[in-house]
Design an enzyme around this catalytic site. Structure first.
Site, PDB file in Angstrom:
ATOM      1  N   SER A   1       0.806  -1.231   0.000  1.00 38.75           N
ATOM      2  CA  SER A   1       0.000   0.000   0.000  1.00 38.75           C
ATOM      3  C   SER A   1       0.842   1.286   0.000  1.00 38.75           C
ATOM      4  O   SER A   1       0.510   2.225  -0.736  1.00 38.75           O
ATOM      5  CB  SER A   1      -0.969   0.011   1.183  1.00 38.75           C
TER       6      SER A   1
ATOM      7  N   ASP B   1     -12.561  -2.997  -1.900  1.00 44.98           N
ATOM      8  CA  ASP B   1     -12.146  -4.272  -2.507  1.00 44.98           C
ATOM      9  C   ASP B   1     -13.182  -4.732  -3.536  1.00 44.98           C
ATOM     10  O   ASP B   1     -12.827  -5.242  -4.606  1.00 44.98           O
ATOM     11  CB  ASP B   1     -12.002  -5.366  -1.441  1.00 44.98           C
TER      12      ASP B   1
ATOM     13  N   THR C   1      -6.284  -3.176   7.207  1.00 45.09           N
ATOM     14  CA  THR C   1      -6.026  -4.532   6.736  1.00 45.09           C
ATOM     15  C   THR C   1      -6.146  -5.513   7.904  1.00 45.09           C
ATOM     16  O   THR C   1      -6.498  -5.136   9.028  1.00 45.09           O
ATOM     17  CB  THR C   1      -4.670  -4.615   6.000  1.00 45.09           C
TER      18      THR C   1
ATOM     19  N   LYS D   1     -10.181  -5.479   9.832  1.00 46.95           N
ATOM     20  CA  LYS D   1     -11.222  -5.083   8.880  1.00 46.95           C
ATOM     21  C   LYS D   1     -12.642  -5.182   9.462  1.00 46.95           C
ATOM     22  O   LYS D   1     -13.511  -4.412   9.084  1.00 46.95           O
ATOM     23  CB  LYS D   1     -11.124  -5.923   7.604  1.00 46.95           C
TER      24      LYS D   1
ATOM     25  N   GLY E   1     -12.836 -20.380  -1.568  1.00 43.14           N
ATOM     26  CA  GLY E   1     -12.530 -19.712  -0.302  1.00 43.14           C
ATOM     27  C   GLY E   1     -13.726 -18.881   0.139  1.00 43.14           C
ATOM     28  O   GLY E   1     -14.559 -18.494  -0.693  1.00 43.14           O
TER      29      GLY E   1
HETATM   30  P1  NAP Z   1      -8.965 -14.869   5.011  1.00 45.86           P
HETATM   31  O1  NAP Z   1     -10.059 -13.997   5.525  1.00 45.86           O
HETATM   32  O2  NAP Z   1      -8.021 -15.508   5.979  1.00 45.86           O
HETATM   33  O3  NAP Z   1      -9.671 -16.031   4.125  1.00 45.86           O
HETATM   34  C1  NAP Z   1      -8.930 -17.028   3.487  1.00 45.86           C
HETATM   35  C2  NAP Z   1      -9.862 -18.128   2.994  1.00 45.86           C
HETATM   36  O4  NAP Z   1      -9.043 -19.135   2.401  1.00 45.86           O
HETATM   37  C3  NAP Z   1     -10.664 -18.822   4.102  1.00 45.86           C
HETATM   38  O5  NAP Z   1     -11.860 -19.315   3.570  1.00 45.86           O
HETATM   39  C4  NAP Z   1      -9.717 -19.974   4.475  1.00 45.86           C
HETATM   40  O6  NAP Z   1     -10.368 -21.061   5.095  1.00 45.86           O
HETATM   41  C5  NAP Z   1      -9.246 -20.384   3.094  1.00 45.86           C
HETATM   42  N1  NAP Z   1      -8.014 -21.150   3.173  1.00 45.86           N
HETATM   43  C6  NAP Z   1      -6.877 -20.830   3.820  1.00 45.86           C
HETATM   44  N2  NAP Z   1      -5.963 -21.798   3.669  1.00 45.86           N
HETATM   45  C7  NAP Z   1      -6.561 -22.779   2.936  1.00 45.86           C
HETATM   46  C8  NAP Z   1      -6.145 -24.051   2.463  1.00 45.86           C
HETATM   47  N3  NAP Z   1      -4.920 -24.523   2.741  1.00 45.86           N
HETATM   48  N4  NAP Z   1      -7.014 -24.785   1.727  1.00 45.86           N
HETATM   49  C9  NAP Z   1      -8.260 -24.335   1.457  1.00 45.86           C
HETATM   50  N5  NAP Z   1      -8.707 -23.138   1.876  1.00 45.86           N
HETATM   51  C10 NAP Z   1      -7.878 -22.366   2.607  1.00 45.86           C
HETATM   52  O7  NAP Z   1      -8.030 -14.073   4.001  1.00 45.86           O
HETATM   53  P2  NAP Z   1      -8.498 -12.919   2.961  1.00 45.86           P
HETATM   54  O8  NAP Z   1      -8.343 -11.584   3.577  1.00 45.86           O
HETATM   55  O9  NAP Z   1      -9.800 -13.311   2.411  1.00 45.86           O
HETATM   56  O10 NAP Z   1      -7.334 -13.018   1.854  1.00 45.86           O
HETATM   57  C11 NAP Z   1      -7.227 -14.163   1.054  1.00 45.86           C
HETATM   58  C12 NAP Z   1      -6.193 -13.951  -0.060  1.00 45.86           C
HETATM   59  O11 NAP Z   1      -6.626 -12.918  -0.926  1.00 45.86           O
HETATM   60  C13 NAP Z   1      -4.812 -13.540   0.439  1.00 45.86           C
HETATM   61  O12 NAP Z   1      -3.861 -14.201  -0.345  1.00 45.86           O
HETATM   62  C14 NAP Z   1      -4.772 -12.038   0.175  1.00 45.86           C
HETATM   63  O13 NAP Z   1      -3.451 -11.570  -0.037  1.00 45.86           O
HETATM   64  C15 NAP Z   1      -5.591 -11.963  -1.094  1.00 45.86           C
HETATM   65  N6  NAP Z   1      -6.216 -10.638  -1.278  1.00 45.86           N
HETATM   66  C16 NAP Z   1      -5.907  -9.972  -2.434  1.00 45.86           C
HETATM   67  C17 NAP Z   1      -6.504  -8.739  -2.667  1.00 45.86           C
HETATM   68  C18 NAP Z   1      -6.163  -8.001  -3.916  1.00 45.86           C
HETATM   69  O14 NAP Z   1      -6.421  -6.786  -3.985  1.00 45.86           O
HETATM   70  N7  NAP Z   1      -5.635  -8.660  -4.920  1.00 45.86           N
HETATM   71  C19 NAP Z   1      -7.413  -8.196  -1.746  1.00 45.86           C
HETATM   72  C20 NAP Z   1      -7.715  -8.927  -0.584  1.00 45.86           C
HETATM   73  C21 NAP Z   1      -7.094 -10.168  -0.360  1.00 45.86           C
HETATM   74  P3  NAP Z   1     -10.219 -21.274   6.699  1.00 45.86           P
HETATM   75  O15 NAP Z   1     -11.029 -20.172   7.311  1.00 45.86           O
HETATM   76  O16 NAP Z   1     -10.767 -22.634   6.902  1.00 45.86           O
HETATM   77  O17 NAP Z   1      -8.755 -21.151   7.021  1.00 45.86           O
END
Ligand code: NAP
Length: 288
Positions: free
Chosen positions: A20, A110, A70, A74, A136
């Site tokens: 950021s 987002d 972040t 959030k 996810g």
């Molecule tokens: P989060 O709230 O922790 O959610 C992650 C999700 O993935 C949950 O459903 C989690 O399940 C699942 N997961 C984690 N490990 C897993 C595995 N080994 N196998 C299957 N499912 C799994 O995280 P988030 O904030 O949503 O972020 C997720 C990803 O998106 C990150 O890599 C982040 O960097 C990326 N992101 C990118 C942007 C962008 O602008 N490009 C914006 C936001 C986020 P459990 O709850 O069971 O662990």
């Protein structure tokens, strides 16, 4: 520090790997603004609430103009805010706070950032909703599901914890869904295969330390002609993207969404157009 210096920043924990500051400093520079984008780490601990309040008070007073939020704040930040946009309320998460006149406003960029990137990629066409499979069901998935649902899409959520997928779908109601466990190799969606036009990875699989892992099982062929979008942007080519391209599919990483959500936050704070190309270059130069 001069009076008219625009103070922006990021709260969460940990923050040292965040892109950021690069994005917002590039935007400040390109717009010719005198400003800063500081990291405000808020680690867990007994004084966390107090630290947050202190920072938010400086936003209320207008000393700090805007903050991004972040992980892990959030959701936690929401009760501290006076008003939420409909998107932030529906998604249940805030990534952008603006202050002024003693009030704090929470928004979520987002969701529009994701749609804006699909438009940039010329994948998304207004008035032509279709069916997407979201892998996810965490915070980012909520933004993506909300964005697509608002645009009239049918959304299927697949998560390893079915109850998490179901919760997401129930809260962001009126979405057609089939919660399935990823470990079941997604065979449960076989009825939907031919309808799918978009698959989005919102899990962290593909980023360090899971670089050699893909959320899509290797043994499962991709649906024909589907567009693959991976929210992970570092590395630029995840295993998921590499396999999709090898199968002849179009695929994109989440860098465009990252740029768009930052640009939209910047625009909320300054009222100025954020030059996307400059923001994108600031990250590409860094990634090499
Ligand atoms: P989060 O709230 O922790 O959610 C992650 C999700 O993935 C949950 O459903 C989690 O399940 C699942 N997961 C984690 N490990 C897993 C595995 N080994 N196998 C299957 N499912 C799994 O995280 P988030 O904030 O949503 O972020 C997720 C990803 O998106 C990150 O890599 C982040 O960097 C990326 N992101 C990118 C942007 C962008 O602008 N490009 C914006 C936001 C986020 P459990 O709850 O069971 O662990």
């Amino acid at each position: 520090m001069t009076q008219d210096r625009l103070r922006l920043g990021l709260i969460g924990y940990p923050l040292e790997h965040s892109f950021s500051p690069r994005l917002h400093l590039a935007a400040l520079r390109a717009c010719g603004l005198n400003g800063e984008y500081r990291l405000y780490p808020i680690p867990p601990g007994p004084d966390r609430g107090e630290k947050l309040k202190e920072l938010l008070d400086s936003l209320r007073r207008g000393e700090v103009k805007g903050l991004n939020v972040t992980i892990p704040l959030k959701q936690e930040i929401m009760p501290y805010l006076d008003e939420l946009t409909p998107a932030a309320r529906a998604i249940g998460a805030v990534n952008t706070i603006s202050g002024g006149d003693g009030l704090l406003f929470g928004d979520n960029t987002d969701a529009p950032g994701f749609l804006a990137d699909l438009r940039r990629l010329e994948f998304f066409r207004e008035g032509r909703p279709a069916t997407a499979l979201i892998l996810g069901a965490g915070g980012a998935a909520r933004a993506v599901v909300h964005a697509l649902h608002q645009a009239g899409w049918q959304v299927i959520v697949a998560a390893r914890r079915v109850e998490q997928a179901r919760e997401l779908v129930d809260e962001l109601h009126a979405i057609r869904f089939t919660p399935v466990a990823l470990r079941d190799a997604l065979e449960a969606i076989s009825d939907w295969r031919s309808a799918l036009t978009l698959i989005v990875n919102t899990t962290p699989l593909g980023m360090p330390p899971w670089m050699e892992t893909s959320p899509w099982p290797e043994a499962l062929p991709f649906p024909e002609g589907v567009f693959v979008y991976d929210l992970v942007y570092n590395p630029a080519q995840t295993l998921f993207i590499r396999r999709a391209r090898r199968a002849g599919l179009k695929a994109a990483n989440g860098l465009g969404m990252l740029v768009e959500q930052a640009a939209l936050s910047f625009e909320r704070w300054t009222g100025l157009d954020a030059p996307r190309a400059e923001l994108r270059n600031a990250i590409l130069e860094f990634q090499g």
